[in-house]
Design a protein around this motif. Structure first.
Motif, PDB file in Angstrom:
ATOM      1  N   PHE A   1       0.731  -1.309  -0.137  1.00  0.00           N
ATOM      2  CA  PHE A   1      -0.139   0.038   0.055  1.00  0.00           C
ATOM      3  C   PHE A   1       0.647   1.292   0.010  1.00  0.00           C
ATOM      4  O   PHE A   1       0.894   2.352  -0.540  1.00  0.00           O
TER       5      PHE A   1
ATOM      6  N   SER B   1      -4.186  -4.281  -1.935  1.00  0.00           N
ATOM      7  CA  SER B   1      -3.387  -3.564  -1.236  1.00  0.00           C
ATOM      8  C   SER B   1      -3.192  -1.999  -1.981  1.00  0.00           C
ATOM      9  O   SER B   1      -3.174  -1.056  -1.300  1.00  0.00           O
TER      10      SER B   1
ATOM     11  N   ILE C   1      -6.114   0.219  -1.382  1.00  0.00           N
ATOM     12  CA  ILE C   1      -6.245   0.709  -0.157  1.00  0.00           C
ATOM     13  C   ILE C   1      -5.226   1.763   0.166  1.00  0.00           C
ATOM     14  O   ILE C   1      -5.666   2.808   0.391  1.00  0.00           O
TER      15      ILE C   1
ATOM     16  N   LEU D   1      -9.341  -8.144   2.727  1.00  0.00           N
ATOM     17  CA  LEU D   1      -9.090  -6.832   2.883  1.00  0.00           C
ATOM     18  C   LEU D   1     -10.092  -5.924   2.303  1.00  0.00           C
ATOM     19  O   LEU D   1     -10.438  -4.493   2.833  1.00  0.00           O
TER      20      LEU D   1
ATOM     21  N   PHE E   1     -13.254  -9.116  12.279  1.00  0.00           N
ATOM     22  CA  PHE E   1     -14.003  -7.687  12.192  1.00  0.00           C
ATOM     23  C   PHE E   1     -15.330  -7.769  12.114  1.00  0.00           C
ATOM     24  O   PHE E   1     -16.047  -6.714  12.453  1.00  0.00           O
TER      25      PHE E   1
ATOM     26  N   LEU F   1      -1.905  -3.774   9.366  1.00  0.00           N
ATOM     27  CA  LEU F   1      -3.257  -3.690   9.204  1.00  0.00           C
ATOM     28  C   LEU F   1      -3.665  -2.503   9.816  1.00  0.00           C
ATOM     29  O   LEU F   1      -4.427  -1.564   9.300  1.00  0.00           O
TER      30      LEU F   1
ATOM     31  N   MET G   1      -3.211   0.309   7.353  1.00  0.00           N
ATOM     32  CA  MET G   1      -4.032   0.100   6.112  1.00  0.00           C
ATOM     33  C   MET G   1      -5.343   0.792   6.207  1.00  0.00           C
ATOM     34  O   MET G   1      -5.957   0.628   5.077  1.00  0.00           O
TER      35      MET G   1
END
Lengths: 342, 342
Positions: A226, A252, A255, A282, B226, B282, B285
């Motif tokens: 990312f 990635s 994001i 993700l 999540f 994460l 991100m």
DNA sequence: TTGAAAGCGCTAACAG
DNA sequence: CTGTTAGCGCTTTCAA
């Protein structure tokens, strides 16, 4: 503490080791009662076959090497899940190695797998051509290899499994166009990865079709993390390129781009819509959630092992090329919602 | 195609296999020149030792089993990176299995590792007590086990490595308090995971200290994904609990909660600040990026193998308990920035 | 310093 | 149907 061997069983039952072996291997040349007696004793004594002995005998290691470029995203995890689905309960064990997107590490991993005498290798490349010669050598020396996702150029005749990058990309980009976007960026990833080029081709096809193509809209990234996307977005904006949507090579990258834009107070998708290509969790873990080309990753893993088992069983079998069908998922990153306060 | 064996070398050099073996194993009972001759021939012929033969001889498999609860987040990936750092170039290979947060799968994985005769197991539990008896049995049968991150209760005397959950949690929660937050929720994860309780204890300590504790603020989740966080947040809000900050058990839970709130148009961190505990990519991100307790995961992996190698070398060595020091990282999810338009 | 031989646990060809 | 024997590749006594 000490492991029970076939010899222990034979002593216990006053039989020869070969008879015991026959019972255990389901040989036809054995009386039913004898077999049952042996099986019972084996269970009672807690007998577990010694894999090393089996392997030495057969010349096989009963293990399968899986080499992936990274495990930062859940991509490889999904693939492994598929592989384990097929292999669990089988005699095969799975040895995993990560290349960390470094072709030299990939090389080391490949040689390691060969030393371990794995029965076959399932690999997702981190560079299209760097280790090309080595792949050929390993194949020539007799270890079958299956390639998935990021595959080598077609002059290497091997079994492969992946999704159709190009046509799916076209469809996704057409979706962006259908929402009224006209200046769609392709955040394309590194040119050293075949899929990046394939997906870029699909993107171009859509833009040509609607006469929207502009060279400035295509931007290569140095890597797939990312962070690379953020850098690329920075460059793009500094260059003064105007855009209202992004089609990214992977989750990635999508994001990274999205976060950069959110930081700069862009609204997603009103100012810039974002679509990606991948199929990992993700895409749902960010806000707004990403529209994405969802690849059937577990199935891809399963298919890869199946192709490998086929090759292991019959090394001269034809090299199959399996294309799986991805699914387009549309989420909030490309479709605006009517706003309402909390 | 056919592998070169020690026998091939011996024939080539008109030596006995034992001499060749001695040269290869650096035995002292060999003339220097002979050794060099053998080494050279080995290289020339492309000799690679056959692991199965070695293993059969030694009774060891020269492989290490790693069992992780999941690989959806980059957590396990980091740990594996550490493990491979230490093990790469060694005779050991790494066999990985995921339990998918299911204790029954964990059980299967453990038994599989034992069947493969791994030299040791490195494991991150998915349930604190479910397989307790099995751990003890495996240990008794002679396979050393190292536990990291999610460890078993202290009545199991084994080497462990983790960070100090409790005191670090207190510090992180105190950070939230220092930014003026008074109603801090603890999104605590499932009670079947020891660390969830530890971190909750640390949280409570901070809240008691500042007289901010309220039972309503502690909310358990059913799992660690999540999605579980979203469910928990929904419950919390429906219950009418007022809050201005969240301290989450892991990045995944923090992200789930954050997305739920963003969807409901809460501002982060102005309306609700969010802090988490983990140390994976994460946390960077998502947007805004998360303040988090960053655990040294690569180091944790490295330490785990080192503890294991110690145990393999000397099975009666004392069971060490290593505590690593995490780092607190403060990001936008807890610290508001002066706003400015793009 | 070297070679011959046994054996790790198992399977399979060969006898019986 | 069962037992004897050899051998997979390697290390390790035991002799020489």
């Amino acid at each position: 503490m000490k492991r029970v061997t076939i010899k222990d069983i034979s002593k216990h039952l006053l039989l020869s080791t070969s008879t015991v072996s026959r019972a255990l291997t389901d040989d036809k040349n054995i009386r039913k009662e004898t077999r049952e007696k042996v099986l019972e004793a084996a269970k009672e004594l807690g007998y577990k076959p010694n894999p090393s002995a089996l392997n030495l005998k057969s010349g096989k290691s009963n293990s399968i090497g899986v080499i992936v470029p990274e495990m930062i995203t859940p991509f490889s995890s999904k693939i492994l899940e598929g592989i384990q689905n097929v292999l669990s309960g089988s005699k095969f064990r799975v040895i995993v190695a990560q290349s960390n997107e470094n072709p030299e590490t990939e090389r080391t991993n490949l040689l390691m797998m060969e030393e371990f005498r794995v029965d076959g290798i399932i690999i997702n490349l981190c560079h299209e051509t760097y280790n090309h010669k080595l792949y050929q050598e390993i194949l020539d020396r007799g270890t079958p290899m299956i390639f998935f996702d990021r595959i080598p150029p077609s002059n290497l005749d091997v079994p492969k499994v992946l999704v159709n990058d190009q046509s799916t990309s076209t469809t996704m980009v057409e979706h962006l166009i259908s929402t009224g976007k006209k200046r769609i960026v392709n955040l394309m990833g590194p040119k050293t990865i075949r899929n990046a080029i394939q997906r870029a081709d699909g993107y171009k096809k859509a833009l040509y079709k609607y006469k929207l193509f502009d060279d400035d809209l295509v931007i290569e990234t140095e890597g797939t993390s990312f962070i690379h996307a953020k850098e690329a977005m920075k460059r793009l904006i500094e260059k003064g390129v105007v855009f209202d949507a992004i089609f990214a090579f992977t989750d990635s990258l999508a994001i990274g781009a999205m976060n950069y834009l959110l930081e700069k107070k862009y609204r997603i998708p009103e100012d810039v819509a974002i679509a990606s290509f991948s199929g990992t969790e993700l895409s749902q873990m960010v806000f707004p959630p990403l529209s994405t080309v969802e690849q059937p990753l577990v199935e891809m893993g399963e298919t890869a092992v199946e192709l490998l088992l086929e090759k292991i069983k019959n090394p001269t079998s034809k090299n199959r090329f399996v294309q799986l069908k991805p699914e387009l998922i549309f989420r909030r990153s490309t479709i605006a919602q009517q706003s309402h306060q909390k």
